[in-house]
Design an enzyme around this catalytic site. Sequence first.
Site, PDB file in Angstrom:
ATOM      1  N   GLU A  23    -124.171 -12.809 -14.784  1.00 55.87           N
ATOM      2  CA  GLU A  23    -123.312 -12.622 -15.948  1.00 55.87           C
ATOM      3  C   GLU A  23    -122.120 -11.749 -15.587  1.00 55.87           C
ATOM      4  O   GLU A  23    -122.254 -10.772 -14.859  1.00 55.87           O
ATOM      5  CB  GLU A  23    -124.077 -11.965 -17.107  1.00 55.87           C
ATOM      6  CG  GLU A  23    -125.080 -12.874 -17.750  1.00 55.87           C
ATOM      7  CD  GLU A  23    -125.586 -12.366 -19.087  1.00 55.87           C
ATOM      8  OE1 GLU A  23    -125.059 -11.379 -19.630  1.00 55.87           O
ATOM      9  OE2 GLU A  23    -126.531 -13.000 -19.600  1.00 55.87           O
ATOM     10  N   HIS A  84    -118.953 -11.572 -22.433  1.00 56.50           N
ATOM     11  CA  HIS A  84    -119.846 -11.772 -21.288  1.00 56.50           C
ATOM     12  C   HIS A  84    -120.156 -13.262 -21.170  1.00 56.50           C
ATOM     13  O   HIS A  84    -119.854 -14.042 -22.075  1.00 56.50           O
ATOM     14  CB  HIS A  84    -121.123 -10.928 -21.403  1.00 56.50           C
ATOM     15  CG  HIS A  84    -122.077 -11.331 -22.472  1.00 56.50           C
ATOM     16  ND1 HIS A  84    -121.885 -11.043 -23.808  1.00 56.50           N
ATOM     17  CD2 HIS A  84    -123.257 -11.995 -22.406  1.00 56.50           C
ATOM     18  CE1 HIS A  84    -122.907 -11.498 -24.508  1.00 56.50           C
ATOM     19  NE2 HIS A  84    -123.742 -12.096 -23.697  1.00 56.50           N
ATOM     20  N   HIS A  86    -122.896 -16.489 -20.268  1.00 54.85           N
ATOM     21  CA  HIS A  86    -124.289 -16.907 -20.356  1.00 54.85           C
ATOM     22  C   HIS A  86    -124.507 -18.027 -19.346  1.00 54.85           C
ATOM     23  O   HIS A  86    -124.317 -19.202 -19.673  1.00 54.85           O
ATOM     24  CB  HIS A  86    -124.635 -17.403 -21.763  1.00 54.85           C
ATOM     25  CG  HIS A  86    -125.099 -16.346 -22.694  1.00 54.85           C
ATOM     26  ND1 HIS A  86    -125.571 -16.636 -23.959  1.00 54.85           N
ATOM     27  CD2 HIS A  86    -125.182 -14.995 -22.569  1.00 54.85           C
ATOM     28  CE1 HIS A  86    -125.920 -15.512 -24.564  1.00 54.85           C
ATOM     29  NE2 HIS A  86    -125.675 -14.500 -23.742  1.00 54.85           N
ATOM     30  N   ASP A  97    -128.840  -9.332 -26.673  1.00 56.63           N
ATOM     31  CA  ASP A  97    -127.451  -9.116 -27.099  1.00 56.63           C
ATOM     32  C   ASP A  97    -127.419  -8.398 -28.452  1.00 56.63           C
ATOM     33  O   ASP A  97    -126.654  -7.455 -28.655  1.00 56.63           O
ATOM     34  CB  ASP A  97    -126.691 -10.442 -27.208  1.00 56.63           C
ATOM     35  CG  ASP A  97    -126.473 -11.122 -25.861  1.00 56.63           C
ATOM     36  OD1 ASP A  97    -126.490 -10.440 -24.822  1.00 56.63           O
ATOM     37  OD2 ASP A  97    -126.269 -12.351 -25.862  1.00 56.63           O
TER      38      ASP A  97
END
Length: 143
Positions: A23, A84, A86, A97
């Site tokens: 990530e 971010h 995934h 999250d």
Amino acid sequence: MVKIDGSELRAILSEAQVSYPEECCGALLGRVDGVAGRKVVRAVPIFNSRPDERRRRYLIGPDHVRVVEDAAARGGLDVLGFYHSHPDHPAIPSAFDRDHAWPWYTYVIGPLEGAEAGAPRAWQLKQDRHHFDEVRLLPKEPP
């Protein structure tokens, strides 16, 4: 609604591809307009300082947050949220999250299947901290 310069959105997705299978993460800088919503003008990459599980988790430490807040203030901007990726997972916030999010911020998630970027989505944690609301993400080309 969150408007984001197209070049910044492309930079986020490019970073996600380079970071794959781990990530990537970073901050979203911009301004809030009560009528037009939020406008992200800069996406700032931040090193994923998570020591383990980097394929499924990211960590932006407090020192990085302070540096980004200072840089935003010097530029007359605010930290509007974070982004971010995934890897091999949809652009939907996970329970992890949710547990690590703050209600005011916008969170942009860029999904990847293999190293191919998919359509990013934006989210904001509700005040009760139990659910995210999806926020319309509107890519905007700079003038």
